[in-house]
Design a protein around this motif. Structure first.
Motif, PDB file in Angstrom:
ATOM      1  N   GLU A 158       0.818  -1.207   0.000  1.00  0.00           N
ATOM      2  CA  GLU A 158       0.000   0.000   0.000  1.00  0.00           C
ATOM      3  C   GLU A 158       0.861   1.270   0.000  1.00  0.00           C
ATOM      4  OE1 GLU A 158      -3.442  -2.183   2.756  1.00  0.00           O
ATOM      5  OE2 GLU A 158      -2.672  -0.203   3.319  1.00  0.00           O
ATOM      6  N   THR A 159       2.144   1.107  -0.010  1.00  0.00           N
ATOM      7  CA  THR A 159       3.107   2.225   0.116  1.00  0.00           C
ATOM      8  C   THR A 159       2.664   3.183   1.208  1.00  0.00           C
ATOM      9  OG1 THR A 159       2.041   3.521  -1.658  1.00  0.00           O
ATOM     10  CG2 THR A 159       3.857   2.068  -2.293  1.00  0.00           C
ATOM     11  N   SER A 160       2.367   2.606   2.357  1.00  0.00           N
ATOM     12  CA  SER A 160       1.874   3.424   3.462  1.00  0.00           C
ATOM     13  C   SER A 160       2.698   3.221   4.717  1.00  0.00           C
ATOM     14  CB  SER A 160       0.407   3.098   3.763  1.00  0.00           C
ATOM     15  OG  SER A 160       0.284   1.790   4.301  1.00  0.00           O
ATOM     16  N   PHE A 161       2.608   4.202   5.588  1.00  0.00           N
ATOM     17  CA  PHE A 161       3.304   4.157   6.884  1.00  0.00           C
ATOM     18  C   PHE A 161       2.477   4.986   7.853  1.00  0.00           C
ATOM     19  CE2 PHE A 161       6.665   2.931   9.497  1.00  0.00           C
ATOM     20  CZ  PHE A 161       7.289   3.994  10.120  1.00  0.00           C
ATOM     21  N   HIS A 162       1.274   4.524   8.126  1.00  0.00           N
ATOM     22  CA  HIS A 162       0.337   5.265   8.975  1.00  0.00           C
ATOM     23  C   HIS A 162       0.742   5.198  10.445  1.00  0.00           C
ATOM     24  CE1 HIS A 162      -1.817   5.539   5.344  1.00  0.00           C
ATOM     25  NE2 HIS A 162      -2.583   4.456   5.466  1.00  0.00           N
ATOM     26  N   LEU A 163       0.533   6.299  11.134  1.00  0.00           N
ATOM     27  CA  LEU A 163       0.880   6.426  12.555  1.00  0.00           C
ATOM     28  C   LEU A 163      -0.377   6.253  13.397  1.00  0.00           C
ATOM     29  CD1 LEU A 163       3.180   7.298  14.605  1.00  0.00           C
ATOM     30  CD2 LEU A 163       2.227   9.604  14.400  1.00  0.00           C
ATOM     31  N   THR A 164      -0.300   5.451  14.437  1.00  0.00           N
ATOM     32  CA  THR A 164      -1.461   5.232  15.300  1.00  0.00           C
ATOM     33  C   THR A 164      -1.072   5.302  16.760  1.00  0.00           C
ATOM     34  OG1 THR A 164      -1.167   2.833  15.307  1.00  0.00           O
ATOM     35  CG2 THR A 164      -2.595   3.752  13.604  1.00  0.00           C
ATOM     36  N   LYS A 165      -2.098   5.591  17.565  1.00  0.00           N
ATOM     37  CA  LYS A 165      -1.968   5.527  19.015  1.00  0.00           C
ATOM     38  C   LYS A 165      -3.343   5.144  19.540  1.00  0.00           C
ATOM     39  CE  LYS A 165      -0.591   8.030  23.168  1.00  0.00           C
ATOM     40  NZ  LYS A 165       0.025   9.249  23.746  1.00  0.00           N
ATOM     41  N   PRO A 166      -3.428   4.126  20.388  1.00  0.00           N
ATOM     42  CA  PRO A 166      -4.736   3.621  20.811  1.00  0.00           C
ATOM     43  C   PRO A 166      -5.585   4.643  21.559  1.00  0.00           C
ATOM     44  CG  PRO A 166      -2.997   2.053  21.343  1.00  0.00           C
ATOM     45  CD  PRO A 166      -2.319   3.310  20.924  1.00  0.00           C
ATOM     46  N   SER A 167      -4.951   5.486  22.360  1.00  0.00           N
ATOM     47  CA  SER A 167      -5.698   6.395  23.213  1.00  0.00           C
ATOM     48  C   SER A 167      -5.014   7.753  23.249  1.00  0.00           C
ATOM     49  CB  SER A 167      -5.796   5.813  24.625  1.00  0.00           C
ATOM     50  OG  SER A 167      -6.462   6.699  25.497  1.00  0.00           O
ATOM     51  N   ALA A 168      -5.675   8.753  22.694  1.00  0.00           N
ATOM     52  CA  ALA A 168      -5.077  10.081  22.612  1.00  0.00           C
ATOM     53  C   ALA A 168      -5.016  10.757  23.973  1.00  0.00           C
ATOM     54  CB  ALA A 168      -5.866  10.953  21.644  1.00  0.00           C
ATOM     55  N   HIS A 169      -3.955  11.495  24.160  1.00  0.00           N
ATOM     56  CA  HIS A 169      -3.773  12.287  25.381  1.00  0.00           C
ATOM     57  C   HIS A 169      -3.644  13.750  24.984  1.00  0.00           C
ATOM     58  CE1 HIS A 169      -1.746  13.804  29.020  1.00  0.00           C
ATOM     59  NE2 HIS A 169      -2.342  12.788  29.617  1.00  0.00           N
ATOM     60  N   MET A 170      -4.029  14.602  25.893  1.00  0.00           N
ATOM     61  CA  MET A 170      -3.979  16.043  25.582  1.00  0.00           C
ATOM     62  C   MET A 170      -2.582  16.468  25.136  1.00  0.00           C
ATOM     63  SD  MET A 170      -7.008  17.171  25.914  1.00  0.00           S
ATOM     64  CE  MET A 170      -6.687  18.931  25.847  1.00  0.00           C
ATOM     65  N   SER A 171      -1.578  15.857  25.718  1.00  0.00           N
ATOM     66  CA  SER A 171      -0.196  16.241  25.391  1.00  0.00           C
ATOM     67  C   SER A 171       0.222  15.802  23.991  1.00  0.00           C
ATOM     68  CB  SER A 171       0.761  15.649  26.417  1.00  0.00           C
ATOM     69  OG  SER A 171       0.696  14.235  26.401  1.00  0.00           O
ATOM     70  N   ASP A 172      -0.634  15.043  23.299  1.00  0.00           N
ATOM     71  CA  ASP A 172      -0.305  14.611  21.937  1.00  0.00           C
ATOM     72  C   ASP A 172      -0.590  15.695  20.901  1.00  0.00           C
ATOM     73  OD1 ASP A 172      -1.584  11.307  22.679  1.00  0.00           O
ATOM     74  OD2 ASP A 172       0.479  12.058  22.790  1.00  0.00           O
ATOM     75  N   ALA A 173      -1.255  16.743  21.306  1.00  0.00           N
ATOM     76  CA  ALA A 173      -1.570  17.824  20.376  1.00  0.00           C
ATOM     77  C   ALA A 173      -0.283  18.457  19.862  1.00  0.00           C
ATOM     78  CB  ALA A 173      -2.425  18.875  21.065  1.00  0.00           C
ATOM     79  N   ALA A 174      -0.074  18.366  18.560  1.00  0.00           N
ATOM     80  CA  ALA A 174       1.169  18.845  17.953  1.00  0.00           C
ATOM     81  C   ALA A 174       1.050  18.694  16.443  1.00  0.00           C
ATOM     82  CB  ALA A 174       2.368  18.037  18.468  1.00  0.00           C
ATOM     83  N   GLU A 175       2.128  19.047  15.752  1.00  0.00           N
ATOM     84  CA  GLU A 175       2.228  18.838  14.306  1.00  0.00           C
ATOM     85  C   GLU A 175       3.046  17.576  14.079  1.00  0.00           C
ATOM     86  OE1 GLU A 175       0.864  21.263  12.321  1.00  0.00           O
ATOM     87  OE2 GLU A 175       1.366  20.405  10.367  1.00  0.00           O
ATOM     88  N   TYR A 176       2.573  16.726  13.184  1.00  0.00           N
ATOM     89  CA  TYR A 176       3.257  15.459  12.924  1.00  0.00           C
ATOM     90  C   TYR A 176       3.693  15.411  11.460  1.00  0.00           C
ATOM     91  CZ  TYR A 176       1.603  13.927  17.460  1.00  0.00           C
ATOM     92  OH  TYR A 176       1.387  13.828  18.818  1.00  0.00           O
ATOM     93  N   PHE A 177       4.946  15.053  11.269  1.00  0.00           N
ATOM     94  CA  PHE A 177       5.513  14.989   9.925  1.00  0.00           C
ATOM     95  C   PHE A 177       5.987  13.573   9.632  1.00  0.00           C
ATOM     96  CE2 PHE A 177       5.598  19.368   8.609  1.00  0.00           C
ATOM     97  CZ  PHE A 177       5.676  20.092   9.783  1.00  0.00           C
TER      98      PHE A 177
END
Lengths: 117, 112
Positions: B71-90
């Protein structure tokens, strides 16, 4: 652990002035990369150096030049600054592995925020 | 030539919900793949990377990503979001550790 150091962290210049950004790589790292990140944009590769020699060149304007010194630190010199040069400038470093391949990870510094007025 | 596409420039999730940030790449040779996180006014911090071996890689802060060549993919996951995860992801791709090609970034908002 020591990280990549960039100085200054913030720089304000007028149009047509010059600016020099410095980057100190992680100790023992021999390769330095420079990136430019405009507001709301992704980092764009400018130029890289390995063992004091330019190794790759990206979208670096002719008004900019860079070099890597014997202690592996690098400087990005920017002349005739334009308003559009306002951006966050990142330096990253990596270590060349035995056999000629670069390590697979670039470690980024905190960036220098350049504002051109 | 290498390139990276991040679908969704802005993603909002509720605290505790699944985080899924999408990344597709284009590369003529087997790539190295990376996810970096950038907090406001800060530099890029490495979250995780794939070079060879196991296609499911785990990173810091509970994040993981799976390399899917078909699929030429590399998706990022996290089971449970935390407030501190708010950011820009590259997402970034490189070949043989040379210059990185970054995606345009995904801004993650976590809603309390």
């Amino acid at each position: 652990a020591a990280g990549v150091i960039q100085s200054p962290r913030h720089l304000i210049k007028e149009k047509r002035e010059t600016a020099t950004l410095k980057c100190y790589p992680i100790p023992r790292h021999d390769t330095v990369y420079w990136y430019q990140q405009g507001p709301g944009q992704d980092p764009q590769f400018l130029i890289s150096f390995y063992e004091k020699m330019q190794s790759d060149k990206g979208s670096i304007p002719d008004r900019f030049s860079a070099q890597q010194f014997s202690d592996y630190h690098s400087e990005l010199n920017m002349s005739s600054l334009e308003l559009g040069d306002s951006a966050l400038y990142f330096c990253a470093s990596s270590l060349k592995l035995i056999g000629g391949l670069h390590t697979d990870t670039q470690y980024f510094g905190p960036g220098t925020r350049l504002t051109v007025l | 030539a290498q390139s990276v596409t991040q679908l969704g420039s802005h993603v909002s999730v509720s605290e505790g919900a699944l985080v899924l940030l999408r990344c597709n790449y284009s590369s003529s040779v087997p790539p190295y793949l990376f996810w970096y996180v950038q907090y406001p006014n800060q530099g890029l911090q490495l979250l995780l990377k794939y070079t060879t071996g196991a296609t499911l890689v785990k990173g810091i802060n509970g994040f993981e990503a799976e390399f899917k060549k078909s699929e030429t993919s590399f998706h990022l996951t996290k089971p449970s979001a935390h407030m501190s995860d708010a950011a820009e992801y590259f997402c970034a791709v490189s070949v043989s550790g040379n210059q990185f090609y970054f995606g345009t970034g995904t801004s993650l908002t976590v809603i309390p």
